[in-house]
Design an enzyme around this catalytic site. Structure first.
Site, PDB file in Angstrom:
ATOM      1  N   GLU A  87     -26.050 128.676 -52.104  1.00  0.00           N
ATOM      2  CA  GLU A  87     -27.211 129.087 -51.325  1.00  0.00           C
ATOM      3  C   GLU A  87     -26.870 130.260 -50.412  1.00  0.00           C
ATOM      4  O   GLU A  87     -25.758 130.369 -49.904  1.00  0.00           O
ATOM      5  CB  GLU A  87     -27.695 127.937 -50.437  1.00  0.00           C
ATOM      6  CG  GLU A  87     -28.338 126.804 -51.195  1.00  0.00           C
ATOM      7  CD  GLU A  87     -28.669 125.632 -50.283  1.00  0.00           C
ATOM      8  OE1 GLU A  87     -29.081 124.604 -50.820  1.00  0.00           O
ATOM      9  OE2 GLU A  87     -28.505 125.737 -49.051  1.00  0.00           O
ATOM     10  N   CYS A 102     -26.962 134.633 -44.074  1.00  0.00           N
ATOM     11  CA  CYS A 102     -25.962 133.572 -44.011  1.00  0.00           C
ATOM     12  C   CYS A 102     -25.389 133.379 -45.410  1.00  0.00           C
ATOM     13  O   CYS A 102     -26.128 133.063 -46.352  1.00  0.00           O
ATOM     14  CB  CYS A 102     -26.593 132.275 -43.497  1.00  0.00           C
ATOM     15  SG  CYS A 102     -25.438 130.880 -43.410  1.00  0.00           S
ATOM     16  N   CYS A 125     -17.823 121.437 -50.281  1.00  0.00           N
ATOM     17  CA  CYS A 125     -17.018 121.494 -49.068  1.00  0.00           C
ATOM     18  C   CYS A 125     -16.214 120.207 -48.923  1.00  0.00           C
ATOM     19  O   CYS A 125     -16.738 119.110 -49.163  1.00  0.00           O
ATOM     20  CB  CYS A 125     -17.928 121.674 -47.851  1.00  0.00           C
ATOM     21  SG  CYS A 125     -17.048 121.816 -46.284  1.00  0.00           S
ATOM     22  N   CYS A 174     -17.869 116.626 -42.722  1.00  0.00           N
ATOM     23  CA  CYS A 174     -18.575 116.280 -41.484  1.00  0.00           C
ATOM     24  C   CYS A 174     -19.695 115.303 -41.814  1.00  0.00           C
ATOM     25  O   CYS A 174     -20.460 115.520 -42.760  1.00  0.00           O
ATOM     26  CB  CYS A 174     -19.129 117.534 -40.825  1.00  0.00           C
ATOM     27  SG  CYS A 174     -17.851 118.735 -40.393  1.00  0.00           S
ATOM     28  N   CYS A 221     -23.508 116.522 -42.173  1.00  0.00           N
ATOM     29  CA  CYS A 221     -23.766 117.784 -42.865  1.00  0.00           C
ATOM     30  C   CYS A 221     -24.186 117.585 -44.322  1.00  0.00           C
ATOM     31  O   CYS A 221     -23.516 116.875 -45.079  1.00  0.00           O
ATOM     32  CB  CYS A 221     -22.508 118.657 -42.807  1.00  0.00           C
ATOM     33  SG  CYS A 221     -22.706 120.261 -43.596  1.00  0.00           S
ATOM     34  N   SER A 225     -17.193 125.250 -34.923  1.00  0.00           N
ATOM     35  CA  SER A 225     -18.067 124.078 -35.025  1.00  0.00           C
ATOM     36  C   SER A 225     -17.397 122.939 -34.265  1.00  0.00           C
ATOM     37  O   SER A 225     -16.516 122.268 -34.784  1.00  0.00           O
ATOM     38  CB  SER A 225     -18.274 123.695 -36.501  1.00  0.00           C
ATOM     39  OG  SER A 225     -18.968 124.723 -37.176  1.00  0.00           O
ATOM     40  N   ASN A 249     -30.882 119.108 -37.861  1.00  0.00           N
ATOM     41  CA  ASN A 249     -31.817 119.045 -38.989  1.00  0.00           C
ATOM     42  C   ASN A 249     -31.570 117.756 -39.753  1.00  0.00           C
ATOM     43  O   ASN A 249     -30.576 117.659 -40.487  1.00  0.00           O
ATOM     44  CB  ASN A 249     -31.620 120.235 -39.936  1.00  0.00           C
ATOM     45  CG  ASN A 249     -32.209 121.510 -39.396  1.00  0.00           C
ATOM     46  OD1 ASN A 249     -33.336 121.526 -38.917  1.00  0.00           O
ATOM     47  ND2 ASN A 249     -31.448 122.588 -39.461  1.00  0.00           N
ATOM     48  N   CYS A 298     -28.339 123.612 -44.414  1.00  0.00           N
ATOM     49  CA  CYS A 298     -27.540 124.233 -45.462  1.00  0.00           C
ATOM     50  C   CYS A 298     -27.090 123.189 -46.475  1.00  0.00           C
ATOM     51  O   CYS A 298     -26.570 122.138 -46.118  1.00  0.00           O
ATOM     52  CB  CYS A 298     -26.323 124.909 -44.845  1.00  0.00           C
ATOM     53  SG  CYS A 298     -25.364 125.826 -46.037  1.00  0.00           S
TER      54      CYS A 298
END
Length: 355
Positions: free
Chosen positions: A91, A104, A111, A115, A118, A218, A296, A340
């Site tokens: 993305e 972005c 990943c 986290c 996320c 972060s 989010n 994301c």
């Protein structure tokens, strides 16, 4: 497999062509077609000789990303879902600010940081993106602007998409040098921000590179117990080590560092955490900015909710009272899977259902 030509710096392209018998000025010609005229095929490079073009076509591709989905938000944010040559999807997001247009970019397929809040980490890392695949995300967005919003250009870049940028450090650094090159996209270093979850050795390395690129951390929690609960990387690099690296970065570069802090309802959004955060920052406050981010919510992480507006405001005011420079991030693309990784995850699930 042919590599993306966008993965070469101008110096690397020059050396590559000279080694194969081409004149060095050919590299500048090719570079101009790629970044100023933004052609989509080698055949469009009209002042480059046939031997050079044939050589490039044999070894490189210009278009390695194919657009699968484009979603536009009511606020003008556009999220692109691109497919890579090996079938993986990534993305890229175009955001509109009062100061310009920001993109972005993603640096990895999936990943491994893990986290717990996320959406990006729901799918484990499959591979790193090449520098060319990262650069091409900017090119694709700029080509969209060239076609539909003539006169507009990408002015800012944030490396905050899917993946941990410092886990793909070498490709990241080539990407930064390529987009910053004055003969190419000429995106100013101070208009580029790289975000990391806190890979401490790379923070030191990044400071020593002295690129003038902005660094964001972060953070999301002000003590080890809480940060380890929500970010497993804290087990490898606890806050004491992370903050020591941040102090080195600030001292070495004399540049401001940003701490990203997602506010999770009844988890990390109390006055106690705000006071702990102020203490953690301590003497660095003159070169620190705290970016407070309303969470989010994602369906896969229903244990977390967004902090109330009252809690967000109270957290902000507590930091301000302690002399911490901070702000509340403006939201972008809330109506188009803003978190994301959401669009990618949904498309993968849809494809799986069709098989």
């Amino acid at each position: 497999m042919k590599h993306s030509i966008y993965g070469l710096t101008l110096e690397q392209l020059t050396a590559w062509l000279v080694e194969r018998g081409q004149k060095s000025f050919r590299a500048k010609q090719v570079w101009d077609w790629l970044y100023k005229k933004r052609v989509k095929d080698f055949s469009e490079m009209r002042n480059v000789n046939k031997d050079c073009l044939q050589l490039l076509q044999e070894h490189f591709v210009i278009q390695s990303l194919s657009e699968q989905i484009k979603q536009q938000s009511a606020d003008g944010t556009i999220k692109f879902l691109f497919k890579l040559p090996d079938g993986h999807m990534i993305e890229t997001v175009l955001m509109r600010h009062h100061y310009g247009l920001s993109v972005c970019v993603t640096t990895q397929v999936g990943c491994n940081i893990g986290c717990t809040f996320c959406a990006s980490g729901l799918l484990k890392k499959s591979r790193d993106l090449s520098s060319g695949e990262i650069v091409e995300q900017i090119i694709k967005v700029q080509q969209y602007l060239d076609q539909y919003e003539q006169g507009n250009r990408v002015s800012h870049v944030v490396v905050m998409g899917i993946g941990e940028p410092f886990d793909n450090y070498d490709h990241l650094m080539d990407f930064l040098r390529i987009i910053n090159d004055q003969d190419g996209l000429a995106i100013g270093a101070r208009r580029i921000t790289v975000s990391t979850s806190g890979i401490v050795p790379k923070i030191y390395q990044f400071a020593d590179a002295n690129l003038q690129v902005n660094l964001a951390i972060s953070l999301h929690a002000p003590n080890d117990e809480l940060r380890t609960q929500i970010m497993k990387i804290n087990r490898a690099y606890p806050l004491k080590e992370l903050m020591r690296a941040c102090q080195y970065y600030v001292a070495k570069t004399n540049r401001r560092i940003t701490f990203e802090y997602i506010l999770l309802k009844d988890v990390n959004d109390h006055e106690q955490e705000a006071l702990q955060l102020a203490d953690l920052i301590g003497d660095m406050r003159h070169l620190v900015y705290v970016n407070l981010i309303p969470y989010n919510p994602v369906a896969e992480h229903q244990q977390y909710q967004r902090s109330t507006p009252q809690a967000v405001q109270a957290f902000y005011e507590t930091l301000k009272a302690k002399g911490i420079n901070c702000g509340i991030r403006r939201e972008h693309g809330t109506d188009i899977d803003a978190a994301c990784g959401q669009l990618r995850s949904k498309q993968i699930k849809k494809n799986a259902a069709l098989c």
